[in-house]
Design an enzyme around this catalytic site. Structure first.
Site, PDB file in Angstrom:
ATOM      1  N   LYS A   1      37.159  34.044  34.369  1.00  0.00           N
ATOM      2  CA  LYS A   1      36.250  33.956  35.409  1.00  0.00           C
ATOM      3  C   LYS A   1      35.427  32.573  35.367  1.00  0.00           C
ATOM      4  O   LYS A   1      35.351  31.788  36.401  1.00  0.00           O
ATOM      5  CB  LYS A   1      35.183  34.950  35.492  1.00  0.00           C
ATOM      6  CG  LYS A   1      34.780  35.131  36.849  1.00  0.00           C
ATOM      7  CD  LYS A   1      34.030  36.579  37.293  1.00  0.00           C
ATOM      8  CE  LYS A   1      33.475  36.559  38.657  1.00  0.00           C
ATOM      9  NZ  LYS A   1      32.909  37.800  39.077  1.00  0.00           N
TER      10      LYS A   1
ATOM     11  N   MET B   1      70.857  60.205  41.715  1.00  0.00           N
ATOM     12  CA  MET B   1      71.767  59.833  40.620  1.00  0.00           C
ATOM     13  C   MET B   1      71.539  60.300  39.235  1.00  0.00           C
ATOM     14  O   MET B   1      72.523  60.701  38.442  1.00  0.00           O
ATOM     15  CB  MET B   1      71.379  58.178  40.332  1.00  0.00           C
ATOM     16  CG  MET B   1      72.175  57.488  39.485  1.00  0.00           C
ATOM     17  SD  MET B   1      73.782  57.551  39.685  1.00  0.00           S
ATOM     18  CE  MET B   1      74.209  55.992  40.478  1.00  0.00           C
TER      19      MET B   1
ATOM     20  N   PHE C   1      33.717  44.868  30.645  1.00  0.00           N
ATOM     21  CA  PHE C   1      34.612  45.830  32.053  1.00  0.00           C
ATOM     22  C   PHE C   1      35.851  45.195  32.547  1.00  0.00           C
ATOM     23  O   PHE C   1      35.888  43.953  32.817  1.00  0.00           O
ATOM     24  CB  PHE C   1      33.330  45.667  33.297  1.00  0.00           C
ATOM     25  CG  PHE C   1      34.015  46.462  34.349  1.00  0.00           C
ATOM     26  CD1 PHE C   1      33.886  47.953  34.484  1.00  0.00           C
ATOM     27  CD2 PHE C   1      34.221  45.984  35.459  1.00  0.00           C
ATOM     28  CE1 PHE C   1      34.484  48.448  35.498  1.00  0.00           C
ATOM     29  CE2 PHE C   1      34.437  46.426  36.414  1.00  0.00           C
ATOM     30  CZ  PHE C   1      34.604  47.727  36.765  1.00  0.00           C
ATOM     31  N   GLN C   2      36.728  46.056  32.930  1.00  0.00           N
ATOM     32  CA  GLN C   2      38.099  45.583  33.176  1.00  0.00           C
ATOM     33  C   GLN C   2      38.598  44.473  32.449  1.00  0.00           C
ATOM     34  O   GLN C   2      39.782  43.804  32.826  1.00  0.00           O
ATOM     35  CB  GLN C   2      38.017  45.164  34.752  1.00  0.00           C
ATOM     36  CG  GLN C   2      37.610  46.307  35.422  1.00  0.00           C
ATOM     37  CD  GLN C   2      38.019  46.143  37.158  1.00  0.00           C
ATOM     38  OE1 GLN C   2      37.807  44.751  37.613  1.00  0.00           O
ATOM     39  NE2 GLN C   2      38.179  47.263  37.807  1.00  0.00           N
TER      40      GLN C   2
ATOM     41  N   GLU D   1      49.427  46.888  43.430  1.00  0.00           N
ATOM     42  CA  GLU D   1      49.762  45.471  42.750  1.00  0.00           C
ATOM     43  C   GLU D   1      51.296  45.184  42.274  1.00  0.00           C
ATOM     44  O   GLU D   1      51.775  44.420  42.284  1.00  0.00           O
ATOM     45  CB  GLU D   1      48.909  45.067  41.591  1.00  0.00           C
ATOM     46  CG  GLU D   1      47.548  44.578  41.984  1.00  0.00           C
ATOM     47  CD  GLU D   1      46.335  45.767  41.777  1.00  0.00           C
ATOM     48  OE1 GLU D   1      46.864  47.179  42.034  1.00  0.00           O
ATOM     49  OE2 GLU D   1      45.184  45.385  42.074  1.00  0.00           O
TER      50      GLU D   1
END
Ligand SMILES: Cc1cc2nc3c(=O)[nH]c(=O)nc-3n(C[C@H](O)[C@H](O)[C@H](O)COP(=O)(O)OP(=O)(O)OC[C@H]3O[C@@H](n4cnc5c(N)ncnc54)[C@H](O)[C@@H]3O)c2cc1C
Ligand SMILES: Cc1ncc(C[n+]2csc(CCOP(=O)(O)OP(=O)(O)O)c2C)c(N)n1
Ligand SMILES: [Mg+2]
Length: 548
Positions: free
Chosen positions: A141, A453, A91-92, A29
């Site tokens: 949801k 760097m 959950f999540q 993501e």
């Protein structure tokens, strides 16, 4: 739309099948957020990323912060657990609006179906209005699964004044013009806000009318053509030496759509002490934030500068230009391009060759590190939106996904990724995304075997104690092959041209692994917090190498 599905966003994905939406399946993501960002920077439109709740949403965070620091308009849509489960450690479940509060321009939690459409419309308006930025919409949801009637006209967003762009500033056009007309050593500091405002033509008119030289920030590159005789090049930590010295000697700085980042100013106590300062920025919070100015104007740049133009006196500023030419002469002999080919392959040569072979016409998307600075110095950009780079957050891993977004925004453009061997390993999984989408992009890995760097800072400031900066890599040629991409390795300067041209001819993903000098450094360098004119210069004419 760039995204990755999961349980809490499944209803939205299911509905998407009924609409003509091109969804790009990313491999992580973070890539989705950077792709939306690259799409937005390349096109000027709003980019969109979509992810599920919990880990999907948190994986977006680095990409959102990257867009925030560089004022890039993206909308991120995340699924959330059902509204009745919020706060139960379901959950999540993760509080993504809480997590992203400081790194979004605005965010929303939507728990009812009837709020979805108006919120999404408002999110797009907020992302692109005034000073652009990322907006996140978290949708539960149940809000995705329940039904409602939508009256689109009634949903039209009405932004409050605070979100709108036209707040009056304190400074006036007359004050700005008076300072400009009186100046003997004026300098325009051109920033990212020029392109965000679409003020490119006004800035050129301003510069040409009074022959005012222009210095650009990293994100201002391309807003003024590099080929324009008044464009002196980049300012700041790795800017041109003559630009930094000119800033210190100027009697007027005209700062346009730039925010005096610390990479640009060095030590604020000694910054441009002889100069009066005019600052135009659409975000009032930027005015007098880092640098105290004499005239502060909180307005959209294009309109503000257009107001000045009829009142400007013409002025050749001959002595000032002569002084700048003198400063340039000193720098030219220290330039790596002026050194003879000593058998080593230098990143600056590779990038200069890519610039030459692409006629300076490509969209180049860089990662973060030495290669990013060499790109800024040696690829001469003449078009706005042709350099895409993470400036404010300095996010390694940005380049490949952002380039995918840029290519999808501008399919007709030749797109080059310039990336380090370290940063490429952070998001190289997105090669699969580029292959699945059949994209024609060219990847130039500046492979120096180091987190270059950081190694450079260790060389200069930590007595060459290379803690955790030597980095190994997979065989990038074999890796590209495994993904189905075209690939070649180059370790000599004489092979650069042929391989770059072959990559350009290949339709699809091509990757070149440039094995460059391992311990070269970016010059000039203003050490962090040092006075802007106290730059470390390239030891000239001999370049120090690992072999020496
Ligand atoms: C390794 C590394 C090294 C770096 N070295 C340098 C360096 O040497 N030199 C350098 O310049 N940068 C350097 N940077 C980048 C630096 O950190 C900043 O990101 C950069 O200087 C910011 O440029 P900016 O102020 O033009 O753009 P931004 O940070 O994007 O700021 C744009 C400004 O424009 C304003 N604006 C937006 N829209 C409008 C509008 N319509 N009208 C008016 N104003 C508007 C915004 O409010 C904002 O204040 C480096 C970054 C990295 C990662
Ligand atoms: C995500 C992230 N982690 C760490 C850093 C700090 N950092 C800045 S430049 C750099 C080295 C980059 O190495 P590489 O990608 O090989 O590019 P090079 O400098 O060698 O060109 C690091 C670690 C960063 N900018 N971003
Ligand atoms: Mg490296």
């Amino acid at each position: 739309m760039f995204g990755y599905p999961g349980g809490a966003i499944l209803p939205a994905y299911d509905a998407m099948l009924g609409f003509p939406i091109h969804h790009v399946l990313v491999r992580h993501e973070q890539g989705a957020a950077h792709m939306a960002d690259g799409y937005a920077r390349a096109s000027g439109k709003v980019g969109v990323a979509i992810a599920t709740s919990g880990p999907g949403a948190t994986n977006l965070v680095t990409g959102i912060a990257t867009a925030m620091l560089d004022s890039v308009p993206i909308v991120c849509i995340t699924g959330q657990v059902g509204s009745k489960l919020i706060g139960s450690d379901a959950f999540q479940e993760t509080d993504i609006t809480g997590i992203t509060l400081p790194i979004t321009k605005h965010n929303y939690l939507v728990t009812r179906a009837e709020d979805v459409a108006p919120t999404i419309l408002e999110a797009f308006a907020v992302a692109k209005s005034g000073r652009p930025g990322p907006v996140l919409v978290d949708i539960t949801k149940d809000a995705q699964t329940s039904q409602c009637e939508v009256d689109w006209d009634a949903c039209a967003p009405h932004l409050t004044e605070a979100m709108d762009d036209e707040l009056p500033g304190d400074g006036t056009a007359a004050q700005a013009v008076a300072l400009i007309n009186a100046a003997e050593r004026p300098l325009i500091l051109a920033g990212h806000g020029i392109t965000l405002s679409g003020a490119e033509r006004e800035i050129i008119s301003l510069a040409e009318k009074a022959r005012i030289p222009i210095a650009v920030t990293l994100l201002g590159i391309g807003s003024v053509p590099a080929s324009h005789p008044l464009n002196l090049g980049m300012m700041g930590m790795h800017g041109e030496a003559w630009v930094n010295t000119a800033i210190q000697e100027a009697d007027l700085l005209i700062a346009l759509g730039m925010r005096f980042d610390d990479r640009v100013t060095g030590n604020l106590r000694t910054y441009a002490l002889h100069a009066k300062k005019i600052h135009v920025d659409i975000d009032r919070a930027e005015l007098n934030k880092n640098v105290r100015v004499d005239v502060a104007i909180a307005k959209d740049l294009r309109g503000a500068v257009a107001e000045w133009l009829p009142k400007l006196a013409s002025n050749p500023h001959a002595a000032w230009h002569a002084r700048i030419d003198e400063l340039k002469g000193d720098s030219a002999v220290r330039d790596i391009q002026s050194l003879p080919d000593d058998g080593h392959l230098y990143a600056a040569h590779v990038i200069n060759d890519i610039w030459r072979l692409t006629d300076g016409d490509a969209v180049v998307v860089t990662d973060v590190g030495q290669h990013q600075m060499w790109e800024a110095q040696y690829y001469k950009h003449n078009e706005p939106r042709s350099l895409i780079t993470s400036g404010g957050l300095g996010t390694m891993g940005f380049a490949l996904p952002a380039a995918i977004g840029a290519k999808m925004a501008c399919p007709e453009k030749e797109v080059w990724v310039v990336v380090g061997d370290g940063g490429f390993q952070m998001t190289m999984c997105e090669l699969a995304t580029a292959m699945q989408e059949n994209l024609d992009i060219n990847i130039c890995i500046i492979n120096n075997g180091f987190l270059g760097m950081v190694r450079q800072w260790q060389e200069f400031f930590y007595d060459k104690r290379y803690a955790a900066t030597p980095i190994t890599a997979p065989d990038f040629v074999k890796l590209a092959d495994a993904f189905g991409a075209w690939s070649k390795r180059v370790d000599q300067r004489c092979d650069v041209e042929g391989v770059v041209n072959a990559a350009r001819r290949h339709h699809g993903v091509s990757l070149i692994d440039f094995r460059v000098e391992q311990e070269d450094s970016v010059y000039p360098m203003v050490p962090a917090g040092a006075d802007l004119h106290k730059m470390i210069r390239r030891p000239s004419p001999i370049v120090e190498t690992a072999a020496d």
